[in-house]
Design an enzyme around this catalytic site. Sequence first.
Site, PDB file in Angstrom:
ATOM      1  N   LYS A  12      90.904  -0.818 -91.033  1.00  0.00           N
ATOM      2  CA  LYS A  12      92.089  -0.967 -92.142  1.00  0.00           C
ATOM      3  C   LYS A  12      92.405  -2.435 -92.359  1.00  0.00           C
ATOM      4  O   LYS A  12      92.752  -3.257 -91.575  1.00  0.00           O
ATOM      5  CB  LYS A  12      93.130  -0.033 -91.696  1.00  0.00           C
ATOM      6  CG  LYS A  12      94.263   0.315 -92.752  1.00  0.00           C
ATOM      7  CD  LYS A  12      93.830   1.109 -93.755  1.00  0.00           C
ATOM      8  CE  LYS A  12      94.412   2.519 -93.384  1.00  0.00           C
ATOM      9  NZ  LYS A  12      93.757   3.496 -94.466  1.00  0.00           N
ATOM     10  N   THR A  57      90.723   4.959 -90.153  1.00  0.00           N
ATOM     11  CA  THR A  57      91.328   3.759 -90.267  1.00  0.00           C
ATOM     12  C   THR A  57      93.042   4.045 -90.589  1.00  0.00           C
ATOM     13  O   THR A  57      93.768   3.097 -90.338  1.00  0.00           O
ATOM     14  CB  THR A  57      90.868   3.088 -91.749  1.00  0.00           C
ATOM     15  OG1 THR A  57      91.114   4.033 -92.890  1.00  0.00           O
ATOM     16  CG2 THR A  57      89.402   3.066 -91.858  1.00  0.00           C
ATOM     17  N   ARG A 175     119.341  -1.555 -94.979  1.00  0.00           N
ATOM     18  CA  ARG A 175     117.987  -1.774 -95.376  1.00  0.00           C
ATOM     19  C   ARG A 175     117.693  -3.056 -95.480  1.00  0.00           C
ATOM     20  O   ARG A 175     118.403  -4.062 -95.714  1.00  0.00           O
ATOM     21  CB  ARG A 175     117.759  -0.954 -96.820  1.00  0.00           C
ATOM     22  CG  ARG A 175     118.396  -1.772 -97.965  1.00  0.00           C
ATOM     23  CD  ARG A 175     117.971  -1.148 -99.279  1.00  0.00           C
ATOM     24  NE  ARG A 175     118.538  -1.872-100.371  1.00  0.00           N
ATOM     25  CZ  ARG A 175     118.564  -1.730-101.664  1.00  0.00           C
ATOM     26  NH1 ARG A 175     117.646  -0.774-102.210  1.00  0.00           N
ATOM     27  NH2 ARG A 175     119.254  -2.600-102.594  1.00  0.00           N
ATOM     28  N   GLN A 222     121.036  -5.152-107.976  1.00  0.00           N
ATOM     29  CA  GLN A 222     122.033  -5.619-109.225  1.00  0.00           C
ATOM     30  C   GLN A 222     123.101  -6.352-109.096  1.00  0.00           C
ATOM     31  O   GLN A 222     123.444  -7.178-109.776  1.00  0.00           O
ATOM     32  CB  GLN A 222     122.216  -4.413-110.196  1.00  0.00           C
ATOM     33  CG  GLN A 222     121.057  -3.523-110.828  1.00  0.00           C
ATOM     34  CD  GLN A 222     120.325  -2.759-110.141  1.00  0.00           C
ATOM     35  OE1 GLN A 222     120.391  -2.720-108.815  1.00  0.00           O
ATOM     36  NE2 GLN A 222     119.681  -1.594-110.600  1.00  0.00           N
ATOM     37  N   HIS A 250     110.041  -3.797-101.844  1.00  0.00           N
ATOM     38  CA  HIS A 250     110.621  -2.655-101.011  1.00  0.00           C
ATOM     39  C   HIS A 250     109.899  -2.827 -99.439  1.00  0.00           C
ATOM     40  O   HIS A 250     108.764  -3.216 -99.275  1.00  0.00           O
ATOM     41  CB  HIS A 250     110.106  -1.311-101.579  1.00  0.00           C
ATOM     42  CG  HIS A 250     110.684  -1.321-102.815  1.00  0.00           C
ATOM     43  ND1 HIS A 250     111.756  -1.014-103.288  1.00  0.00           N
ATOM     44  CD2 HIS A 250     110.021  -1.033-103.947  1.00  0.00           C
ATOM     45  CE1 HIS A 250     112.161  -0.585-104.395  1.00  0.00           C
ATOM     46  NE2 HIS A 250     110.886  -0.852-105.068  1.00  0.00           N
TER      47      HIS A 250
HETATM   48  O1  LIG Z   1     118.929  -2.205-105.218  1.00  0.00           O
HETATM   49  C1  LIG Z   1     118.411  -1.372-105.952  1.00  0.00           C
HETATM   50  N1  LIG Z   1     118.892  -0.942-107.313  1.00  0.00           N
HETATM   51  C2  LIG Z   1     118.111   0.078-107.561  1.00  0.00           C
HETATM   52  O2  LIG Z   1     118.196   0.372-108.991  1.00  0.00           O
HETATM   53  C3  LIG Z   1     116.947   0.834-106.932  1.00  0.00           C
HETATM   54  N2  LIG Z   1     116.414   2.003-107.300  1.00  0.00           N
HETATM   55  C4  LIG Z   1     115.709   2.038-106.110  1.00  0.00           C
HETATM   56  O3  LIG Z   1     114.945   2.924-106.022  1.00  0.00           O
HETATM   57  N3  LIG Z   1     116.219   1.543-105.060  1.00  0.00           N
HETATM   58  C5  LIG Z   1     116.984   0.678-105.633  1.00  0.00           C
HETATM   59  N4  LIG Z   1     117.732  -0.466-105.075  1.00  0.00           N
END
Ligand SMILES: O=c1[nH]c(=O)c2[nH]c(=O)[nH]c2[nH]1
Length: 301
Positions: A12, A57, A175, A222, A250
Amino acid sequence: MAVVLGANQYGKAEVRLVHVDRSTPRHALTDLTVTTQLRGEFSGTHLRGDNAAVLPTDTQKNTVYAFARRFGVGHVEDFAMRLARHFVDAQEAVTGARVEVEQHAWERIRVDGTDHDHAFRRPGGEVRTSVVTVDGDDAWVVSGLRDLVVLKSTGSEFHGFPRDGYTTLAETTDRVLATAVTARWRYSSPVLAAADDFGAAHAAIRTTLLEAFASLHSLALQQTLYAMGEAVLEQHPDVAEVRLSMPNKHHFVVDLSPFGLDNPNEVFVAADRPYGLIEGSVLRDDAPPAGRAWDSVPGFV
Ligand SMILES: O=c1[nH]c(=O)c2[nH]c(=O)[nH]c2[nH]1
């Protein structure tokens, strides 16, 4: 003429692993790209499609994540050796292994002169930008930066969003939040009033962006974006408007339960795409008109 199978290996490639050591409030971050390659007697699968000797893998990838949780990571050489030895010892057909581990550097963000416990910045790769537009006697200065990569290993939540028939995202109160900041800011005037020079202004605004990212307990990227723009406008009177473009890089918690392991926000897969893309402009309500400042500035910012 006889055709024979020559040298071969498989595994992998580029497993993206981020490990957060949260044993104390001062988190330690290890960010790796791991590639496993197994060597041995694999003629069965190449010649007949007989996979009896082929450790998938996918399994190799899982092993990387599971080992990070079971043993921690430590030095990349030790982590690579532990994996390589495991594959060679555990599989009859595997006589050799090549494990490549690359470590991506992170430094702590400094806030008020102090290293932050859980906010980090990737050194290098950042670009300072500027676009100057002159139209007759008028002039506008837009300064900025791109690829300022930052990460918080806690202090970020995302919940309260609407759910429809296509929503699978779990709500989270803790997170990893990571982004590569592109920022451009428009000065109110082509001649700075408050700052001595554009270099000092750029450095100070960059510090403001970093400190705001690190300091805000984020409920959404945001909200972080707005707070960063707001901080620049509050602390730098020369700036009329800030435009920000911030991909949500992510980091997904790896499900280690199939291997009898828990994962209390310690082992993450760093996904490169797709990514959320959060963009916005933050400006003074009495900002002078932008004129031609943003003409031909590529993309959102
Ligand atoms: O901070 C975030 N804003 C989003 O608009 C969003 N959409 C998502 O799937 N995760 C997140 N995280």
